[in-house]
Structures are given as C-alpha cells and as structure tokens.
Enzyme design. Structure first.
Site, short mmCIF file in Angstrom:
data_model
loop_
_atom_site.label_atom_id
_atom_site.label_comp_id
_atom_site.label_asym_id
_atom_site.label_seq_id
_atom_site.Cartn_x
_atom_site.Cartn_y
_atom_site.Cartn_z
N HIS A 148 4.39 -4.29 9.05
CA HIS A 148 4.12 -4.41 10.59
C HIS A 148 2.61 -5.06 11.05
O HIS A 148 2.70 -5.44 12.25
CB HIS A 148 4.25 -2.97 10.97
CG HIS A 148 5.16 -2.22 10.34
ND1 HIS A 148 6.63 -2.49 10.30
CD2 HIS A 148 5.05 -1.22 9.31
CE1 HIS A 148 7.31 -1.64 9.59
NE2 HIS A 148 6.37 -0.95 9.14
N SER A 154 12.67 3.80 3.74
CA SER A 154 13.03 4.47 4.85
C SER A 154 13.87 3.36 6.06
O SER A 154 13.63 2.20 5.60
CB SER A 154 11.94 4.97 5.34
OG SER A 154 11.08 4.42 5.87
N ASP A 177 2.08 -15.32 6.23
CA ASP A 177 1.66 -16.83 5.98
C ASP A 177 1.88 -17.39 4.35
O ASP A 177 2.34 -18.39 4.30
CB ASP A 177 0.45 -17.17 6.44
CG ASP A 177 0.24 -17.19 8.12
OD1 ASP A 177 1.46 -17.05 8.76
OD2 ASP A 177 -0.81 -17.33 8.42
N HIS A 235 12.75 -1.65 2.37
CA HIS A 235 12.09 -0.56 2.69
C HIS A 235 13.04 0.52 2.45
O HIS A 235 14.44 0.56 2.70
CB HIS A 235 12.02 -0.54 4.23
CG HIS A 235 11.12 -1.58 4.82
ND1 HIS A 235 9.83 -1.74 4.68
CD2 HIS A 235 11.29 -2.89 5.28
CE1 HIS A 235 9.43 -2.86 5.01
NE2 HIS A 235 10.14 -3.49 5.50
N ALA A 279 3.01 -0.79 4.79
CA ALA A 279 2.47 -0.66 6.40
C ALA A 279 2.24 -2.09 6.57
O ALA A 279 2.18 -2.61 8.13
CB ALA A 279 1.28 0.09 6.43
N ARG A 304 12.28 4.99 12.90
CA ARG A 304 11.18 5.72 12.72
C ARG A 304 10.21 5.28 14.03
O ARG A 304 10.66 5.01 14.99
CB ARG A 304 10.40 5.40 11.33
CG ARG A 304 11.13 5.75 10.31
CD ARG A 304 10.40 5.53 8.89
NE ARG A 304 9.31 6.60 8.92
CZ ARG A 304 8.31 6.56 8.13
NH1 ARG A 304 8.32 5.34 6.99
NH2 ARG A 304 7.23 7.24 8.01
N PRO A 362 0.76 -0.95 0.04
CA PRO A 362 0.16 -0.12 0.10
C PRO A 362 0.91 1.28 -0.12
O PRO A 362 1.72 1.20 0.57
CB PRO A 362 -0.77 0.01 1.34
CG PRO A 362 0.05 -1.14 2.21
CD PRO A 362 0.53 -2.05 1.24
N ASN A 363 0.33 2.11 -0.62
CA ASN A 363 0.80 3.58 -0.90
C ASN A 363 2.15 3.81 -1.91
O ASN A 363 2.60 4.71 -2.01
CB ASN A 363 0.95 4.19 0.44
CG ASN A 363 -0.31 4.53 1.45
OD1 ASN A 363 -1.39 4.99 0.53
ND2 ASN A 363 -0.48 4.00 2.40
N ARG A 417 6.69 0.83 13.74
CA ARG A 417 7.33 0.58 12.40
C ARG A 417 8.76 -0.44 12.86
O ARG A 417 9.08 -1.16 11.83
CB ARG A 417 7.64 1.47 11.63
CG ARG A 417 6.50 2.54 11.20
CD ARG A 417 7.03 3.48 10.41
NE ARG A 417 5.87 4.49 10.12
CZ ARG A 417 5.26 4.49 9.25
NH1 ARG A 417 5.16 3.59 8.13
NH2 ARG A 417 4.37 5.49 8.88
N ARG A 476 4.93 11.24 -1.86
CA ARG A 476 5.10 11.04 -0.41
C ARG A 476 6.33 11.88 0.05
O ARG A 476 7.07 12.31 -0.58
CB ARG A 476 5.33 9.46 0.10
CG ARG A 476 3.89 8.67 -0.33
CD ARG A 476 3.83 7.53 -0.24
NE ARG A 476 3.50 7.43 1.45
CZ ARG A 476 4.07 6.11 2.03
NH1 ARG A 476 4.34 5.25 1.14
NH2 ARG A 476 3.62 6.11 3.23
N ASN A 505 8.45 -5.02 -0.83
CA ASN A 505 8.23 -4.04 0.24
C ASN A 505 6.71 -3.86 0.60
O ASN A 505 5.92 -3.38 -0.35
CB ASN A 505 8.63 -2.60 -0.42
CG ASN A 505 8.48 -1.27 0.52
OD1 ASN A 505 7.94 -1.63 1.43
ND2 ASN A 505 9.14 -0.25 0.06
N TYR A 535 11.08 8.59 1.83
CA TYR A 535 10.92 7.74 0.52
C TYR A 535 11.67 8.19 -0.79
O TYR A 535 11.46 7.21 -1.76
CB TYR A 535 9.17 7.77 0.32
CG TYR A 535 8.71 7.12 1.60
CD1 TYR A 535 8.89 5.92 2.03
CD2 TYR A 535 7.80 8.18 2.25
CE1 TYR A 535 8.08 5.53 3.27
CE2 TYR A 535 7.12 7.58 3.49
CZ TYR A 535 7.20 6.54 3.87
OH TYR A 535 6.51 6.03 4.95
N GLU A 579 13.71 -8.64 1.55
CA GLU A 579 12.70 -7.33 1.96
C GLU A 579 13.30 -5.94 1.98
O GLU A 579 14.46 -6.09 1.94
CB GLU A 579 12.51 -7.55 3.71
CG GLU A 579 11.92 -6.69 4.26
CD GLU A 579 11.88 -6.67 5.90
OE1 GLU A 579 10.84 -6.38 6.46
OE2 GLU A 579 12.64 -7.23 6.51
#
Length: 139
Positions: free
Chosen positions: A77, A99, A84, A97, A74, A104, A9-10, A108, A17, A71, A22, A95
């Site tokens: 977390h 940021s 799963d 990210h 949100a 943060r 998302p986002n 997070r 952003r 990525n 970011y 993985e």
C-alpha cells in the site's frame, strides 16, 4: 521454470499474528507446501525481509526469473520503490494476500503491486499462495 516467492514485513511472524486474517500456518509451513506443489515442475527461490530496500535489491538481482509470487505485506500500500523494481521484471507477477485487503481498513484497499500484477489472489489465507503457484504451473 524459475519462480521467486517474495514476502515482505511481518510475514516472518505468521502463526503468531491474527489468525482470523492470516491463518494458522507459519511462513515456513507455507513454503514447504509450495515446494511440494512445485516438485519436478519449477525451481522456487524464497525470500523474506522486513526491509523495503532489501526487497527492492532482491527483485533487481533476480530479473532473469520466469515469474514471481509476492506478498509485499504493508509495502503493498505504500512502496513506490517495490513497484518500480517490479516494473523491471519481465515475467509474470502474482500478487498474494492472506487476508482480503478490500474488506479491511480503507488504507489497505489500494495496492501498488496490483498495478503490475498478472493476477491477484486475496483473502484465501495460505491458499492464496497455492492458487498463485498452480496458476503459474498450468502454462
């Protein structure tokens, strides 16, 4: 080598952003650079969704891929469902990210993805994606 690049998302809003966290690039620009880095070395398949269930279904439909870069935004977390689905994936899980989630807000700091990840790349803005791909391509 077949590699999934999954964004949650986002991330479709990159470029709009908070640039301090970011970076300046859009997801389209990041994906273009990933294609260039992978040229003649790997086949990349890109996917972005703001919906948790769609991300889970996408992972489940592509279990035959060699690796994935994710990525989860949100959902990193909060999502046991994505965790799963990733448990079913037998390839490498990178993985990513943009940021530094460890520097943060406290909520997070924990990542369900990290529990399964081969490696995590955090806080390098778009370089997090590029480093994850370079790591996969060196094998």
């Amino acid at each position: 080598m077949k590699i999934l690049v999954i964004n949650g998302p986002n991330l479709n809003m990159l470029g709009l952003r908070d640039k301090n966290n970011y970076g300046n690039l859009t997801l389209k620009e990041i994906n273009k650079k990933l294609r260039e880095l992978a040229k003649n070395k790997a086949k990349l398949k890109f996917y972005q969704s703001n919906c948790e269930g769609k991300l889970v279904s996408f992972i489940q439909k592509h279990l035959n891929y060699d690796a994935l870069i994710i990525n989860a935004g949100a959902y990193t977390h909060t999502s046991l469902a994505i965790h799963d689905a990733l448990e079913l994936f037998k390839g490498k899980i990178m993985e990513v990210h943009l940021s530094n989630i460890k520097e943060r807000e406290e909520f997070r700091h924990f990542s369900y993805i990290s529990l399964l990840a081969t490696n995590s790349y955090i806080g390098l803005k778009e370089e997090s994606y590029y480093e994850a791909l370079r790591d996969l391509l060196k094998d």
